[in-house]
Write an enzyme that holds these catalytic residues in place. Sequence first.
Site, PDB file in Angstrom:
ATOM      1  N   HIS A  44       2.342  -3.940   5.289  1.00 54.10           N
ATOM      2  CA  HIS A  44       2.777  -5.105   6.273  1.00 54.10           C
ATOM      3  C   HIS A  44       1.481  -5.458   7.199  1.00 54.10           C
ATOM      4  O   HIS A  44       1.196  -6.708   7.295  1.00 54.10           O
ATOM      5  CB  HIS A  44       3.691  -4.560   7.477  1.00 54.10           C
ATOM      6  CG  HIS A  44       5.104  -4.097   6.791  1.00 54.10           C
ATOM      7  ND1 HIS A  44       6.130  -5.250   6.288  1.00 54.10           N
ATOM      8  CD2 HIS A  44       6.115  -3.073   6.807  1.00 54.10           C
ATOM      9  CE1 HIS A  44       7.035  -4.906   5.967  1.00 54.10           C
ATOM     10  NE2 HIS A  44       7.347  -3.418   6.078  1.00 54.10           N
TER      11      HIS A  44
ATOM     12  N   HIS B 219       3.393   1.966   3.336  1.00 59.81           N
ATOM     13  CA  HIS B 219       4.183   1.144   3.443  1.00 59.81           C
ATOM     14  C   HIS B 219       3.963   0.122   4.633  1.00 59.81           C
ATOM     15  O   HIS B 219       3.883  -1.095   4.596  1.00 59.81           O
ATOM     16  CB  HIS B 219       5.592   1.789   3.551  1.00 59.81           C
ATOM     17  CG  HIS B 219       6.823   0.615   3.869  1.00 59.81           C
ATOM     18  ND1 HIS B 219       7.829   0.512   2.824  1.00 59.81           N
ATOM     19  CD2 HIS B 219       7.037   0.057   4.824  1.00 59.81           C
ATOM     20  CE1 HIS B 219       8.673  -0.453   3.378  1.00 59.81           C
ATOM     21  NE2 HIS B 219       8.208  -0.617   4.625  1.00 59.81           N
ATOM     22  N   GLU B 220       3.622   0.995   5.692  1.00 52.67           N
ATOM     23  CA  GLU B 220       3.446   0.334   6.976  1.00 52.67           C
ATOM     24  C   GLU B 220       1.987  -0.576   7.141  1.00 52.67           C
ATOM     25  O   GLU B 220       1.928  -1.499   7.456  1.00 52.67           O
ATOM     26  CB  GLU B 220       3.446   1.285   8.281  1.00 52.67           C
ATOM     27  CG  GLU B 220       4.892   1.824   8.568  1.00 52.67           C
ATOM     28  CD  GLU B 220       6.012   0.804   8.402  1.00 52.67           C
ATOM     29  OE1 GLU B 220       5.989  -0.040   9.230  1.00 52.67           O
ATOM     30  OE2 GLU B 220       7.186   1.130   7.850  1.00 52.67           O
TER      31      GLU B 220
END
Length: 148
Positions: A71, A67-68
């Site tokens: 980004h 998820h990170e």
Amino acid sequence: MSDQELQRLVEAVSLRDFHRPFVHRATFNRRLRSTGGRFHLPDENLDFNPSLFAAEDETVRIGIIRHELCHYHLYRMHRGYHHRDQDFKQLLAQVGGLRYAPRLTSKPVRYLYRCSYCGLEYPRQRRMNLRRFACGRCHHPLVLVAVN
Ligand SMILES: [Zn+2]
Ligand SMILES: [Zn+2]
């Protein structure tokens, strides 16, 4: 897991699942509470919630890292890197990242309120103003039933 092991894990997941290197820093941040991780601008580093990493299994850890990294890599490719962006949603689904960090073991409840009509309970960390809040389901007044 140490910061060094975390750094190596993030680098490995980045290469394996994104086919791009992670060239910034990944560290644990004890102040993160509600989220599993955070992409930090302008320095582009990632930090992760240590309690989530300690408590949860491999799938959750890798899901949070992915998820990170979504980004991170989208930002660096000048594409939509916010949760609401289509680029983000697509890449997250593609790599199998977690959409939301799982809830952490909940903090002890200090105030317990209950609807005077339907009985629905409202555990809260803080005192509620009962003049302003009513039951979200039936709109009847709440009463304080326990303080810990
Ligand atoms: Zn996010
Ligand atoms: Zn109610």
